[in-house]
Design an enzyme around this catalytic site. Structure first.
Site, short mmCIF file in Angstrom:
data_model
loop_
_atom_site.label_atom_id
_atom_site.label_comp_id
_atom_site.label_asym_id
_atom_site.label_seq_id
_atom_site.Cartn_x
_atom_site.Cartn_y
_atom_site.Cartn_z
NE ARG A 255 -11.07 4.97 -3.77
CZ ARG A 255 -12.16 5.25 -4.47
NH1 ARG A 255 -13.05 6.11 -4.02
NH2 ARG A 255 -12.38 4.65 -5.62
CG ASP B 30 -6.61 -3.43 -3.43
OD1 ASP B 30 -5.90 -4.43 -3.65
OD2 ASP B 30 -7.83 -3.40 -3.66
#
Length: 244
Positions: A194, A204
């Site tokens: 990601r 994150d």
């Protein structure tokens, strides 16, 4: 007559929507209020200008550098998969057996319900912080451009893909402990993909692994989950014996 037909169609559409919503709820082991509240115990995302945010920026450029490796770039694109069936296909490799609704119904059932439940834990932090995604922040493209518009206004913190991937690795390693190292390797790389793809900051992803682990621990206090897990283990052990 026309008015009656329109009312009937509207009623049917509403009924279908309600049934779909109920089905989605039935697939979860816990509610959004049951899962660990990441807004309460996880740190808030780093503010621009902070030293933590500088780390996120450096990792964003690290991710862009990884894209130059065509194999790793293609892997990051594959791991943008979001549906449980697509993820299960990729996790079948380290697991050592094909994971599907047809080949392993009990394993697939607990895998699907667990993954959807763990993803639920990301909903509150996403809605609370509404963190801007890195590709939006830098106004740059990602490795999966067709998903950019859909995700543009969805909060970056935490990563829904990462909680799914790490949660899947946690569950499958409990069902098949002999494959734990390869499963965790893929689960870790799933999150890093990601960052490489440009959809999430490193923090994150890091927070998502903690959130997935907390939610997975919470699931062990849910008897329905424990029953499904026991059935999955039994099914796996039976198939494992047949394959020898």
């Amino acid at each position: 007559m026309m008015r009656q037909m329109m009312l009937l169609m509207a009623a049917l559409m509403l009924s279908t929507t309600v049934m779909k919503a109920q089905k989605a709820v039935d697939q979860l082991y816990l509610t959004v209020d049951d899962v660990p509240d990441g807004v309460y115990w996880l740190p808030a995302p780093a503010e621009p200008g902070s030293s933590q945010f500088m780390y996120d920026i450096s990792q964003y450029y690290w991710g862009k550098q990884q894209r130059l490796d065509s194999l790793r770039a293609r892997k990051a694109i594959r791991e943008a998969a979001y549906e449980v069936s697509d993820m299960a296909e990729q996790f079948s490799v380290p697991f050592g057996m094909e994971i599907s609704e047809q080949t392993m119904p009990a394993v697939y059932k607990v895998l699907s319900r667990t993954t959807l439940t763990i993803r639920l834990s990301a909903s509150k932090p996403k809605a609370t912080y509404k963190r801007k995604r890195p590709y939006v922040y830098f106004n740059e493209s990602t490795l999966v451009p067709e998903e950019e518009d859909v995700l543009r206004n969805e909060g970056s913190y935490p990563s829904g893909h990462t909680v799914r991937g790490w949660g899947m690795a946690l569950l499958l390693s409990e069902i098949n402990p002999d494959a734990q190292n390869e499963l965790f390797k893929l689960g870790y790389e799933w999150g890093q993909s990601r960052v490489i793809a440009g959809f999430h900051w490193q923090s994150d992803v890091d927070a998502s692994r903690m959130l997935a682990a907390a939610c997975y621990a919470r699931l062990h206090a849910c008897q329905v989950f424990l029953d499904d897990l026991a059935a999955a283990k039994k099914e796996f052990q039976k198939l494992q014996k047949k394959s020898k």
